[in-house]
Write an enzyme that holds these catalytic residues in place. Structure first.
Site, PDB file in Angstrom:
ATOM      1  CB  THR A 133      -8.708 -39.549  14.227  1.00 45.41           C
ATOM      2  OG1 THR A 133      -8.621 -40.824  13.600  1.00 45.41           O
ATOM      3  CG2 THR A 133      -9.983 -38.880  13.726  1.00 45.41           C
ATOM      4  CG  ASP A 134      -5.622 -42.604  10.981  1.00 42.32           C
ATOM      5  OD1 ASP A 134      -6.684 -42.720  11.607  1.00 42.32           O
ATOM      6  OD2 ASP A 134      -4.821 -43.562  10.834  1.00 42.32           O
ATOM      7  CD  GLU A 135     -11.303 -44.042  12.377  1.00 40.62           C
ATOM      8  OE1 GLU A 135     -12.493 -43.920  12.058  1.00 40.62           O
ATOM      9  OE2 GLU A 135     -10.896 -44.912  13.158  1.00 40.62           O
ATOM     10  CE1 TYR A 159     -13.733 -40.362  16.926  1.00 38.93           C
ATOM     11  CE2 TYR A 159     -12.761 -41.645  15.129  1.00 38.93           C
ATOM     12  CZ  TYR A 159     -12.616 -40.844  16.259  1.00 38.93           C
ATOM     13  OH  TYR A 159     -11.355 -40.517  16.716  1.00 38.93           O
ATOM     14  CE  LYS A 163     -11.324 -36.183  16.838  1.00 37.04           C
ATOM     15  NZ  LYS A 163     -11.043 -35.615  18.199  1.00 37.04           N
TER      16      LYS A 163
HETATM   17  P1  NAD Z   1     -11.458 -42.128  24.969  1.00 38.49           P
HETATM   18  O1  NAD Z   1     -12.837 -42.417  24.493  1.00 38.49           O
HETATM   19  O2  NAD Z   1     -10.680 -43.213  25.638  1.00 38.49           O
HETATM   20  O3  NAD Z   1     -11.480 -40.897  25.978  1.00 38.49           O
HETATM   21  C1  NAD Z   1     -12.246 -39.750  25.748  1.00 38.49           C
HETATM   22  C2  NAD Z   1     -12.336 -38.977  27.062  1.00 38.49           C
HETATM   23  O4  NAD Z   1     -13.087 -37.779  26.812  1.00 38.49           O
HETATM   24  C3  NAD Z   1     -13.066 -39.730  28.179  1.00 38.49           C
HETATM   25  O5  NAD Z   1     -12.345 -39.617  29.384  1.00 38.49           O
HETATM   26  C4  NAD Z   1     -14.414 -39.024  28.279  1.00 38.49           C
HETATM   27  O6  NAD Z   1     -14.970 -39.064  29.583  1.00 38.49           O
HETATM   28  C5  NAD Z   1     -14.045 -37.612  27.856  1.00 38.49           C
HETATM   29  N1  NAD Z   1     -15.183 -36.868  27.301  1.00 38.49           N
HETATM   30  C6  NAD Z   1     -16.096 -37.319  26.406  1.00 38.49           C
HETATM   31  N2  NAD Z   1     -16.999 -36.347  26.155  1.00 38.49           N
HETATM   32  C7  NAD Z   1     -16.625 -35.257  26.886  1.00 38.49           C
HETATM   33  C8  NAD Z   1     -17.143 -33.950  27.026  1.00 38.49           C
HETATM   34  N3  NAD Z   1     -18.238 -33.565  26.369  1.00 38.49           N
HETATM   35  N4  NAD Z   1     -16.519 -33.088  27.850  1.00 38.49           N
HETATM   36  C9  NAD Z   1     -15.404 -33.489  28.540  1.00 38.49           C
HETATM   37  N5  NAD Z   1     -14.885 -34.723  28.453  1.00 38.49           N
HETATM   38  C10 NAD Z   1     -15.483 -35.598  27.630  1.00 38.49           C
HETATM   39  O7  NAD Z   1     -10.691 -41.565  23.701  1.00 38.49           O
HETATM   40  P2  NAD Z   1      -9.148 -41.695  23.325  1.00 38.49           P
HETATM   41  O8  NAD Z   1      -8.937 -42.944  22.561  1.00 38.49           O
HETATM   42  O9  NAD Z   1      -8.326 -41.405  24.511  1.00 38.49           O
HETATM   43  O10 NAD Z   1      -9.034 -40.494  22.286  1.00 38.49           O
HETATM   44  C11 NAD Z   1      -8.673 -39.181  22.731  1.00 38.49           C
HETATM   45  C12 NAD Z   1      -8.635 -38.250  21.523  1.00 38.49           C
HETATM   46  O11 NAD Z   1      -7.695 -38.746  20.574  1.00 38.49           O
HETATM   47  C13 NAD Z   1      -9.975 -38.194  20.776  1.00 38.49           C
HETATM   48  O12 NAD Z   1     -10.167 -36.875  20.345  1.00 38.49           O
HETATM   49  C14 NAD Z   1      -9.793 -39.126  19.588  1.00 38.49           C
HETATM   50  O13 NAD Z   1     -10.587 -38.703  18.499  1.00 38.49           O
HETATM   51  C15 NAD Z   1      -8.317 -38.938  19.302  1.00 38.49           C
HETATM   52  N6  NAD Z   1      -7.624 -40.083  18.680  1.00 38.49           N
HETATM   53  C16 NAD Z   1      -7.734 -41.350  19.191  1.00 38.49           C
HETATM   54  C17 NAD Z   1      -7.007 -42.390  18.617  1.00 38.49           C
HETATM   55  C18 NAD Z   1      -7.071 -43.802  19.157  1.00 38.49           C
HETATM   56  O14 NAD Z   1      -6.531 -44.719  18.531  1.00 38.49           O
HETATM   57  N7  NAD Z   1      -7.680 -44.041  20.325  1.00 38.49           N
HETATM   58  C19 NAD Z   1      -6.199 -42.142  17.509  1.00 38.49           C
HETATM   59  C20 NAD Z   1      -6.127 -40.839  16.991  1.00 38.49           C
HETATM   60  C21 NAD Z   1      -6.830 -39.821  17.600  1.00 38.49           C
HETATM   61  O1  DAU Z   2      -7.324 -44.499  13.293  1.00 42.64           O
HETATM   62  C1  DAU Z   2      -7.504 -43.837  14.502  1.00 42.64           C
HETATM   63  C2  DAU Z   2      -8.771 -44.317  15.169  1.00 42.64           C
HETATM   64  O2  DAU Z   2      -8.499 -45.617  15.666  1.00 42.64           O
HETATM   65  C3  DAU Z   2      -9.255 -43.397  16.279  1.00 42.64           C
HETATM   66  O3  DAU Z   2      -9.599 -42.148  15.735  1.00 42.64           O
HETATM   67  C4  DAU Z   2     -10.467 -44.010  16.990  1.00 42.64           C
HETATM   68  O4  DAU Z   2     -10.854 -43.191  18.080  1.00 42.64           O
HETATM   69  C5  DAU Z   2     -10.084 -45.379  17.494  1.00 42.64           C
HETATM   70  O5  DAU Z   2     -11.188 -45.997  18.110  1.00 42.64           O
HETATM   71  C6  DAU Z   2      -9.557 -46.245  16.355  1.00 42.64           C
HETATM   72  O6  DAU Z   2     -10.625 -46.569  15.427  1.00 42.64           O
HETATM   73  P1  DAU Z   2     -10.747 -48.028  14.758  1.00 42.64           P
HETATM   74  O7  DAU Z   2     -12.143 -48.213  14.320  1.00 42.64           O
HETATM   75  O8  DAU Z   2      -9.666 -48.239  13.773  1.00 42.64           O
HETATM   76  O9  DAU Z   2     -10.399 -48.925  16.062  1.00 42.64           O
HETATM   77  P2  DAU Z   2     -11.070 -50.258  16.647  1.00 42.64           P
HETATM   78  O10 DAU Z   2     -10.167 -50.752  17.734  1.00 42.64           O
HETATM   79  O11 DAU Z   2     -12.514 -50.084  16.947  1.00 42.64           O
HETATM   80  O12 DAU Z   2     -10.955 -51.270  15.423  1.00 42.64           O
HETATM   81  C7  DAU Z   2      -9.698 -51.574  14.834  1.00 42.64           C
HETATM   82  C8  DAU Z   2      -9.957 -52.496  13.663  1.00 42.64           C
HETATM   83  O13 DAU Z   2     -10.423 -53.766  14.168  1.00 42.64           O
HETATM   84  C9  DAU Z   2     -11.058 -51.997  12.724  1.00 42.64           C
HETATM   85  O14 DAU Z   2     -10.722 -52.352  11.391  1.00 42.64           O
HETATM   86  C10 DAU Z   2     -12.302 -52.769  13.172  1.00 42.64           C
HETATM   87  C11 DAU Z   2     -11.724 -54.088  13.669  1.00 42.64           C
HETATM   88  N1  DAU Z   2     -12.464 -54.740  14.776  1.00 42.64           N
HETATM   89  C12 DAU Z   2     -12.797 -53.996  15.857  1.00 42.64           C
HETATM   90  C13 DAU Z   2     -13.492 -54.548  16.915  1.00 42.64           C
HETATM   91  C14 DAU Z   2     -13.887 -53.727  18.108  1.00 42.64           C
HETATM   92  C15 DAU Z   2     -12.765 -56.087  14.696  1.00 42.64           C
HETATM   93  O15 DAU Z   2     -12.432 -56.777  13.700  1.00 42.64           O
HETATM   94  N2  DAU Z   2     -13.449 -56.651  15.743  1.00 42.64           N
HETATM   95  C16 DAU Z   2     -13.856 -55.934  16.834  1.00 42.64           C
HETATM   96  O16 DAU Z   2     -14.512 -56.516  17.746  1.00 42.64           O
END
Ligand code: NAD
Ligand code: DAU
Length: 353
Positions: A133-135, A159, A163
């Site tokens: 992730t970019d975080e 988190y 990562k």
């Molecule tokens: P998600 O939470 O929707 O899915 C995670 C999946 O991993 C789930 O199906 C869960 O059951 C499985 N999991 C959790 N712990 C596990 C374990 N110990 N063993 C096997 N499986 C396990 O997450 P996502 O949003 O699909 O993110 C997927 C990947 O991409 C993550 O590594 C996250 O850090 C990264 N990522 C997410 C975003 C985003 O915006 N969602 C952006 C950049 C990177």
């Molecule tokens: O940047 C990549 C990341 O983006 C991934 O690595 C994470 O797995 C993914 O969850 C996401 O993280 P964020 O914290 O950016 O996403 P989230 O959807 O939780 O929140 C997006 C923005 O909105 C953040 O600034 C917090 C805000 N927010 C979120 C929720 C859930 C609100 O204002 N209200 C809310 O109820």
């Protein structure tokens, strides 16, 4: 030929598996623990498809992973598995350390043992692709340049720290053991199968239920949004032609303030599914207590991926967000089914005030 995908029942992992199997014949072994975030219904369209083998299990279970590697002999392992929600990492960080740090370490160890027994030729073509992730780069000030691959790591939440730790382990396994790794660091994804604890699906679901649309703090935090299918195409590209040991940032140059996202989703819902009382969805916006340590701005510089691997996103934010809102409106059963007791408990706890 086979690939092993971990976390393939989650949001991005399931989109990846579906796109992969739609685009090529290569089999996928899908290892997922099925935490609250993993949903087998995401993969329902693959029922009966012999190319997809689903295994419920933990990436930290080295005996299970060793058995899967020995049985299926994948040419690549793609690690999507993670605890992924920042707010949950603030409430309960332990699971994040366990899966994202200890779990990734255990997976790397299993893969290292498997890979080490290959011939030199097969060692060279094997890949371990870590999805991150970019975080990990921390927060940007207004006017600061977008995150490049050489930006220093400065994770701010449990988190992002977990990562970052996993990224460092992956890097070390290349540097020390020569494991052929690739890492992608992507910005915020959105699209189908996004769990409704995250901002965009939470807004769509709450809006229709007549519930408040919670905006943390002043709503001026900036995220850089990418349609999930574009993230998947970037991962495929990196797997195919990425240079071993390299990191690739993935993003769509779509910086938006949270409040702008909320208004866009409200306008689309006003158009596609107007409120029965004739009022506007934006009337449901509620400013709530800010997230502790809330990162102000993320922005990804994706030029390396474009320049070196020729990748570009297919969707603009306007086309992607419209598709996403429509998808949620057309899949009420999916939404209903993922809102389990555990989901309702989380929402009650997180938004209690
Ligand atoms: P998600 O939470 O929707 O899915 C995670 C999946 O991993 C789930 O199906 C869960 O059951 C499985 N999991 C959790 N712990 C596990 C374990 N110990 N063993 C096997 N499986 C396990 O997450 P996502 O949003 O699909 O993110 C997927 C990947 O991409 C993550 O590594 C996250 O850090 C990264 N990522 C997410 C975003 C985003 O915006 N969602 C952006 C950049 C990177
Ligand atoms: O940047 C990549 C990341 O983006 C991934 O690595 C994470 O797995 C993914 O969850 C996401 O993280 P964020 O914290 O950016 O996403 P989230 O959807 O939780 O929140 C997006 C923005 O909105 C953040 O600034 C917090 C805000 N927010 C979120 C929720 C859930 C609100 O204002 N209200 C809310 O109820």
């Amino acid at each position: 030929m086979t690939i092993l995908v971990t976390g393939g029942a989650g949001f991005i992992g399931s989109n990846f598996v579906l796109d992969w199997l739609a685009g090529c014949g290569e089999a996928v072994v899908n290892l997922d623990k099925l935490t609250y975030a993993g949903n087998l219904s995401n993969l329902a369209s693959l029922q009966g498809d012999m190319r997809h083998t689903f295994v419920q299990g933990d990436i930290a279970d080295t005996a299970l992973v060793a058995g899967l590697l020995a049985q299926h002999r994948p040419r690549a392992v793609l690690n999507f598995a993670a605890e992924s929600h920042v707010d949950r990492s603030i409430a309960s960080p332990g699971a994040f350390i366990q899966t994202n740090v200890v779990g990734t370490f255990a997976l790397l160890e299993s893969v290292r043992a498997y890979w080490g027994a290959h011939s030199e030729a097969d060692k060279a073509t094997f890949r371990f692709l870590h999805i991150s992730t970019d975080e990990v780069y921390g927060s940007l000030g207004t006017g600061e340049a977008a995150f490049s691959e050489t930006h220093r790591y400065e994770p701010n939440s449990p988190y992002s720290a977990s990562k970052a730790a996993s990224d460092h382990l992956v890097r070390a396994y290349h540097h020390t053991y020569g494991l052929p790794v690739l890492t992608t660091n992507c910005s915020n994804n959105y699209g189908p199968f996004h769990f409704p604890e995250k901002l965009i699906p939470l807004l769509i679901v709450n809006a229709q239920a007549g519930k408040p649309l919670p905006v943390y703090g002043d709503g001026q935090q900036i995220r850089d949004w990418l349609y999930v299918k574009d993230h998947c195409s970037a991962i495929r590209r990196v797997l195919e032609v990425g240079k071993v040991g390299e990191v690739y940032n993935v993003g769509g140059w779509n910086e938006k303030a949270n409040l702008e996202i909320v208004h866009t989703v409200c306008s689309l819902l006003d158009e596609l599914k107007p409120r029965a009382d004739g009022k506007l969805y934006k009337d449901q916006i509620a400013f709530v207590t800010d997230r502790p340590g809330h990162d102000r701005r993320y922005a990804i510089d994706a030029r390396k991926l474009q320049r070196e691997l020729g990748w570009a996103p297919a969707e603009t934010f306007e086309t992607g967000i419209r598709k996403t809102v429509k998808w949620y409106l057309e899949h009420p059963h999916w939404v209903e089914q993922v809102q389990s007791g555990a989901y309702r408990e989380w929402v009650a706890q997180q938004y209690a005030a």
